[in-house]
Design an enzyme around this catalytic site. Structure first.
Site, mmCIF file in Angstrom:
data_model
loop_
_atom_site.group_PDB
_atom_site.id
_atom_site.type_symbol
_atom_site.label_atom_id
_atom_site.label_comp_id
_atom_site.label_asym_id
_atom_site.label_seq_id
_atom_site.Cartn_x
_atom_site.Cartn_y
_atom_site.Cartn_z
ATOM 1 N N HIS A 1 -8.143 53.805 -59.890
ATOM 2 C CA HIS A 1 -8.560 54.956 -59.938
ATOM 3 C C HIS A 1 -10.178 55.252 -59.862
ATOM 4 C CE1 HIS A 1 -7.985 59.205 -61.884
ATOM 5 N NE2 HIS A 1 -9.024 59.195 -60.979
ATOM 6 N N HIS B 1 -12.555 57.298 -56.870
ATOM 7 C CA HIS B 1 -12.937 57.858 -55.506
ATOM 8 C C HIS B 1 -14.189 57.573 -54.827
ATOM 9 C CE1 HIS B 1 -10.072 60.989 -57.141
ATOM 10 N NE2 HIS B 1 -10.607 60.548 -58.314
ATOM 11 N N HIS C 1 -2.978 63.025 -59.649
ATOM 12 C CA HIS C 1 -3.718 63.463 -60.741
ATOM 13 C C HIS C 1 -2.739 64.421 -61.414
ATOM 14 C CE1 HIS C 1 -7.096 61.711 -58.991
ATOM 15 N NE2 HIS C 1 -8.022 62.147 -59.755
ATOM 16 N N GLU D 1 -4.896 65.828 -66.814
ATOM 17 C CA GLU D 1 -6.412 65.614 -67.241
ATOM 18 C C GLU D 1 -6.730 66.772 -67.784
ATOM 19 O OE1 GLU D 1 -9.042 65.340 -63.611
ATOM 20 O OE2 GLU D 1 -10.775 64.782 -64.832
ATOM 21 N N ASP E 1 -13.125 56.169 -61.967
ATOM 22 C CA ASP E 1 -12.810 57.518 -61.613
ATOM 23 C C ASP E 1 -14.065 58.043 -60.519
ATOM 24 O OD1 ASP E 1 -11.828 60.075 -61.106
ATOM 25 O OD2 ASP E 1 -12.186 60.994 -62.984
ATOM 26 N N ASP E 2 -15.205 58.377 -60.929
ATOM 27 C CA ASP E 2 -16.523 58.780 -59.990
ATOM 28 C C ASP E 2 -17.648 58.102 -60.877
ATOM 29 O OD1 ASP E 2 -15.307 60.751 -58.016
ATOM 30 O OD2 ASP E 2 -14.732 61.412 -60.145
#
Ligand code: ZN
EC number: 3.5.4.2
Length: 347
Positions: free
Chosen positions: A24, A26, A204, A207, A285-286
């Protein structure tokens, strides 16, 4: 293996050195302010922030939307195939440093095609970095194309059409961006089409959204893996299903705190997810925006949650391989590498 004999002070090194997969991430969320500035300069673009420090200071988000506003502004510096290559290569180098042996990387083509960047420019830049990483770094990586859920299902069909000539360069489809008000069912037709095309499916869900979004991602989209999914614990029947079917959750602890899904890491439910028998994994994630790459996520989570020890470290790394979309033989190879690594720790 008697993992209980591994002392707590050995955990940080163990977490950093153990082989693992990241499922996961991005790729646009790996753009560091330094790279944003250097790409802006190369492409002669003016950024709305005067300095790297000013841009970094703007990373004080309060929720998913306030983050997405800056995220899309950062992505606007990506113009050429070389830019997409540079972004992916920078991530793959970081992943290598964290002993990631396999990464399944999300990309958001609509963020770029909406600005007039051709799909071919995006995919060729990302794919070239992946090929080079395989040869030069010995890392395996694959791409998952995400639909932006704040846009329409027709928009998703359009990008899918643009992507199909490059079907050999991505393995699956995901669904990201603002969850609230954009439920899974909005994309049920396009996901059905992707299923016919034998693409792997993730979404997703849960969340900021409720447990109901997770049910719908599973039943209406037939997602094979749920990204985040931390709200599943609100619903005991859903927990039973996730455990029985061993549906993986790609959990992102630092992201969850940064976007206020949990007030602190100590309040995070990752230890409870594992204790229930859910196939949870840890991911970044980011990472450029949320305060750390994969090992940083592991390290800070294990410090904040004393119930996590060597057995959970092993379980999380093993889950990351089990949950990946590679052949069973490849998975088995990585799991034996992981077993050998843990054997050495208390030899
Ligand atoms: Zn995400």
């Amino acid at each position: 293996m008697n993992l209980a004999s591994i002392p707590r002070h050995a955990l940080p090194e163990l977490l950093c050195r153990m082989p693992k997969a990241e499922l996961h991430i991005h790729i646009e969320g790996s753009l560091e302010p330094e790279l944003i500035f250097s790409l802006a300069e190369r492409n002669r673009l003016q950024l709305p922030y005067p300095t790297i420090e000013a841009l970094r200071a703007a990373y004080a988000f309060t929720d998913l939307q306030s983050f997405l506003d800056i995220y899309y502004a950062g992505a606007s510096v990506l113009q050429t195939e070389e830019d997409f290559f540079d972004m992916a290569w920078a991530y793959l180098l970081r992943a290598k440093a964290d002993n990631v042996v396999h990464a399944e990387i999300f990309f958001d083509p609509q963020t770029h095609t909406a600005r007039g960047i051709p799909f071919v420019t995006i995919i060729n830049g990302l794919d070239r970095a992946i090929q080079q990483a395989r040869k030069e770094l010995g890392i395996s990586a694959a791409l998952i194309l995400c639909f932006l859920r704040h846009l329409t299902e027709d928009d998703a069909f359009t990008v899918l059409e643009e992507a199909l000539p490059f079907r050999d360069k991505f393995i699956g489809i995901g669904l990201d961006s603002g969850e609230k008000g954009n439920p899974p069912e909005k994309f049920s037709k396009v996901f059905a089409r992707c299923r016919e095309l034998e693409l792997r499916l993730v979404a997703h869900a849960g969340e900021e959204g409720t447990a109901e979004y997770i049910w719908h991602a599973l039943d209406l989209l037939q997602a094979e893996r749920i990204d985040h999914g931390v709200h599943c614990l609100d619903d005991p029947q859903l927990v039973t299903r996730l455990v029985q079917q061993q549906i993986p959750l790609t959990v992102c602890p630092l992201s969850n705190v940064k976007l206020c899904v949990f007030p602190t890491l100590a309040a995070h439910n990752i230890a409870r997810l594992l204790a229930c028998g859910i196939r949870a994994t840890i991911n970044s994630d980011d990472p450029a925006y949320f305060g750390g790459y994969l090992n940083q996520n592991y390290l800070e989570t294990f410090v904040a949650l004393p119930e996590l020890g060597a057995a959970e470290a092993y379980r999380l790394a093993r889950n990351s391989f089990e949950a990946s979309f590679v052949d069973v033989e490849v998975k088995a190879g990585w799991i034996s590498q992981l077993d050998a690594f843990f054997q050495q720790q208390h030899a």
